[in-house]
Design a protein around this motif. Structure first.
Motif, PDB file in Angstrom:
ATOM      1  N   PRO A   1       0.812  -1.228   0.000  1.00  0.00           N
ATOM      2  CA  PRO A   1       0.000   0.000   0.000  1.00  0.00           C
ATOM      3  C   PRO A   1       0.843   1.274   0.000  1.00  0.00           C
ATOM      4  CG  PRO A   1      -0.965  -1.598   1.478  1.00  0.00           C
ATOM      5  CD  PRO A   1       0.333  -2.197   1.025  1.00  0.00           C
ATOM      6  N   SER A   2       1.963   1.256   0.720  1.00  0.00           N
ATOM      7  CA  SER A   2       2.812   2.448   0.783  1.00  0.00           C
ATOM      8  C   SER A   2       3.670   2.621  -0.459  1.00  0.00           C
ATOM      9  CB  SER A   2       3.717   2.373   2.017  1.00  0.00           C
ATOM     10  OG  SER A   2       4.515   1.203   1.974  1.00  0.00           O
ATOM     11  N   GLU A   3       3.740   1.601  -1.315  1.00  0.00           N
ATOM     12  CA  GLU A   3       4.556   1.678  -2.529  1.00  0.00           C
ATOM     13  C   GLU A   3       3.745   2.062  -3.760  1.00  0.00           C
ATOM     14  OE1 GLU A   3       8.039  -1.618  -1.649  1.00  0.00           O
ATOM     15  OE2 GLU A   3       6.120  -2.337  -2.423  1.00  0.00           O
ATOM     16  N   ILE A   4       2.438   2.117  -3.630  1.00  0.00           N
ATOM     17  CA  ILE A   4       1.582   2.459  -4.774  1.00  0.00           C
ATOM     18  C   ILE A   4       1.796   3.927  -5.141  1.00  0.00           C
ATOM     19  CG2 ILE A   4      -0.828   2.738  -5.511  1.00  0.00           C
ATOM     20  CD1 ILE A   4      -1.476   0.395  -3.551  1.00  0.00           C
ATOM     21  N   ASN A   5       1.936   4.183  -6.425  1.00  0.00           N
ATOM     22  CA  ASN A   5       2.076   5.558  -6.902  1.00  0.00           C
ATOM     23  C   ASN A   5       0.672   6.107  -7.164  1.00  0.00           C
ATOM     24  OD1 ASN A   5       2.716   7.973  -8.170  1.00  0.00           O
ATOM     25  ND2 ASN A   5       4.446   7.110  -9.288  1.00  0.00           N
ATOM     26  N   TYR A   6       0.047   6.571  -6.107  1.00  0.00           N
ATOM     27  CA  TYR A   6      -1.348   7.010  -6.202  1.00  0.00           C
ATOM     28  C   TYR A   6      -1.512   8.192  -7.162  1.00  0.00           C
ATOM     29  CZ  TYR A   6      -2.061   4.087  -2.053  1.00  0.00           C
ATOM     30  OH  TYR A   6      -2.120   3.031  -1.181  1.00  0.00           O
ATOM     31  N   LYS A   7      -0.572   9.119  -7.129  1.00  0.00           N
ATOM     32  CA  LYS A   7      -0.669  10.282  -8.011  1.00  0.00           C
ATOM     33  C   LYS A   7      -0.602   9.858  -9.474  1.00  0.00           C
ATOM     34  CE  LYS A   7       1.642  14.045  -6.820  1.00  0.00           C
ATOM     35  NZ  LYS A   7       2.719  14.938  -6.297  1.00  0.00           N
ATOM     36  N   ALA A   8       0.308   8.940  -9.777  1.00  0.00           N
ATOM     37  CA  ALA A   8       0.420   8.472 -11.159  1.00  0.00           C
ATOM     38  C   ALA A   8      -0.835   7.717 -11.586  1.00  0.00           C
ATOM     39  CB  ALA A   8       1.654   7.577 -11.310  1.00  0.00           C
ATOM     40  N   ASN A   9      -1.414   6.915 -10.683  1.00  0.00           N
ATOM     41  CA  ASN A   9      -2.629   6.168 -11.025  1.00  0.00           C
ATOM     42  C   ASN A   9      -3.782   7.098 -11.368  1.00  0.00           C
ATOM     43  OD1 ASN A   9      -1.294   3.774 -10.554  1.00  0.00           O
ATOM     44  ND2 ASN A   9      -2.318   3.311  -8.625  1.00  0.00           N
ATOM     45  N   ILE A  10      -4.011   8.089 -10.515  1.00  0.00           N
ATOM     46  CA  ILE A  10      -5.129   9.023 -10.759  1.00  0.00           C
ATOM     47  C   ILE A  10      -4.853   9.870 -11.995  1.00  0.00           C
ATOM     48  CG2 ILE A  10      -6.452  10.951  -9.827  1.00  0.00           C
ATOM     49  CD1 ILE A  10      -7.050   8.259  -8.496  1.00  0.00           C
ATOM     50  N   TRP A  11      -3.617  10.328 -12.150  1.00  0.00           N
ATOM     51  CA  TRP A  11      -3.254  11.132 -13.331  1.00  0.00           C
ATOM     52  C   TRP A  11      -3.468  10.337 -14.607  1.00  0.00           C
ATOM     53  CZ3 TRP A  11      -1.537  16.164 -13.988  1.00  0.00           C
ATOM     54  CH2 TRP A  11      -1.014  16.474 -15.246  1.00  0.00           C
ATOM     55  N   ALA A  12      -3.031   9.074 -14.607  1.00  0.00           N
ATOM     56  CA  ALA A  12      -3.163   8.246 -15.805  1.00  0.00           C
ATOM     57  C   ALA A  12      -4.623   8.084 -16.194  1.00  0.00           C
ATOM     58  CB  ALA A  12      -2.521   6.877 -15.565  1.00  0.00           C
ATOM     59  N   LEU A  13      -5.480   7.794 -15.218  1.00  0.00           N
ATOM     60  CA  LEU A  13      -6.901   7.601 -15.518  1.00  0.00           C
ATOM     61  C   LEU A  13      -7.552   8.902 -15.979  1.00  0.00           C
ATOM     62  CD1 LEU A  13      -7.825   5.200 -12.579  1.00  0.00           C
ATOM     63  CD2 LEU A  13      -7.469   4.602 -14.989  1.00  0.00           C
ATOM     64  N   LYS A  14      -7.182  10.012 -15.336  1.00  0.00           N
ATOM     65  CA  LYS A  14      -7.708  11.316 -15.751  1.00  0.00           C
ATOM     66  C   LYS A  14      -7.292  11.633 -17.179  1.00  0.00           C
ATOM     67  CE  LYS A  14      -9.230  15.669 -15.100  1.00  0.00           C
ATOM     68  NZ  LYS A  14     -10.568  16.095 -14.673  1.00  0.00           N
ATOM     69  N   SER A  15      -6.034  11.367 -17.520  1.00  0.00           N
ATOM     70  CA  SER A  15      -5.538  11.686 -18.859  1.00  0.00           C
ATOM     71  C   SER A  15      -6.204  10.835 -19.936  1.00  0.00           C
ATOM     72  CB  SER A  15      -4.020  11.511 -18.920  1.00  0.00           C
ATOM     73  OG  SER A  15      -3.651  10.145 -18.814  1.00  0.00           O
ATOM     74  N   LEU A  16      -6.734   9.678 -19.532  1.00  0.00           N
ATOM     75  CA  LEU A  16      -7.425   8.798 -20.484  1.00  0.00           C
ATOM     76  C   LEU A  16      -8.921   9.068 -20.552  1.00  0.00           C
ATOM     77  CD1 LEU A  16      -5.554   5.448 -19.709  1.00  0.00           C
ATOM     78  CD2 LEU A  16      -5.275   6.909 -21.723  1.00  0.00           C
TER      79      LEU A  16
END
Length: 282
Positions: free
Chosen positions: A59-74
């Motif tokens: 859980p502490s290694e997940i790149n949450y910002k990248a995950n949300i950014w990627a989905l938003k950009s798509l």
């Protein structure tokens, strides 16, 4: 477009007609895995496994910002997360589904919790951090297939990866008045709000954490995996039913959360900051 973020045990959705697997590079690094774009009976859907394709991320290694950014950009405008949780209430039994409406941030580690900073200042309201319109639609969809879902609970977000102590469990239950405890929804829920994405989580209670007196009720990894697997089919049925519903418009302002949140003068922003805002405000 709806995006689904899969938690423990949910690394793909077999019902989706897969159209593409998309590698997205973000300003914050790579997301947990490629985003999958699929279709279910005429509705386009994005899917991303939160822990990676082989559950390789803590859980502490997940790149949450990248995950949300990627989905938003798509093109994601809605996100439904699926998460395993511990229940802090007798009435939320192992195997039950819930949609929390409040979040208590008890994460003490160094997870990056905001898209803002480094000269770009904004303060987004999270008094009501989920999209209640979407939550209501999910519950209605579940009712059509006779799957009950608890609604309106409070979720305590903790660091992990260790499972909690009894005093921590009792503190979250009694002092913080939380109903569920998990390791992954914080900061995911708050980043979604900063990205103006409507967000809800369908949680699956796998155990009673460890607040009860009987040690047989205490959480173990074996119980988490077993009970999550047993109830995952219910959660997926709810997701598919939701995809077939006529959804209602958001009344919580999720899609305009930045309208009065940004304090930095726009004419002073550099190119990188301007590009960041341009995507978040879409």
């Amino acid at each position: 477009m709806l995006a689904i973020i899969g938690g423990t045990g949910l690394y793909k959705i077999d019902e989706l007609d897969i159209k593409d697997s998309i590698e997205v590079s973000t300003p914050f690094g790579m997301p947990s895995a490629n985003a999958v774009k699929g279709n279910y009976k005429g509705r386009d859907v994005l899917f991303l496994p939160r822990h990676g394709n082989a559950h390789q991320l803590l859980p502490s290694e997940i790149n949450y910002k990248a995950n949300i950014w990627a989905l938003k950009s798509l093109g994601a405008t809605q996100i439904i997360g699926v998460s395993a949780v511990g229940s802090l209430r007798e009435e939320i039994r192992p195997g039950d589904l819930s949609i929390p409406s409040q979040y208590f941030d008890f994460v003490k580690g160094n997870r990056e919790k905001s898209f803002f900073g480094n000269g770009l200042v904004a303060h987004v309201s999270t008094a009501n951090p989920i999209c209640h319109s979407m939550a209501d639609d999910i519950v209605k969809a579940a009712n059509t297939i006779d799957i009950p879902i608890h609604q309106g609970q409070s979720y305590a977000g903790v660091d992990g990866p260790r499972l909690g102590t009894r005093v921590e469990s009792q503190f979250l239950r009694e002092s913080c008045q939380c109903d569920l405890v998990g390791m992954t929804n914080v900061p995911e829920v708050f980043l979604a709000r900063e990205a103006q994405i409507s967000y809800c989580t369908i949680t699956i209670a796998t155990d009673y954490d460890c607040w009860k007196d009987d040690p047989a009720d205490h959480v173990t990894v074996e119980k988490v995996i077993q009970r999550f697997g047993e109830s995952l089919a219910k959660a997926q049925k709810v997701l598919m039913a939701y995809l077939l519903t006529n959804t209602t418009d958001c009344v919580d302002g999720c899609r305009s959360s930045l309208a009065s949140a940004i304090l930095s003068p726009r004419d002073l922003l550099n190119e990188e900051q301007s590009r960041l805002l341009e995507l978040l405000e879409k």
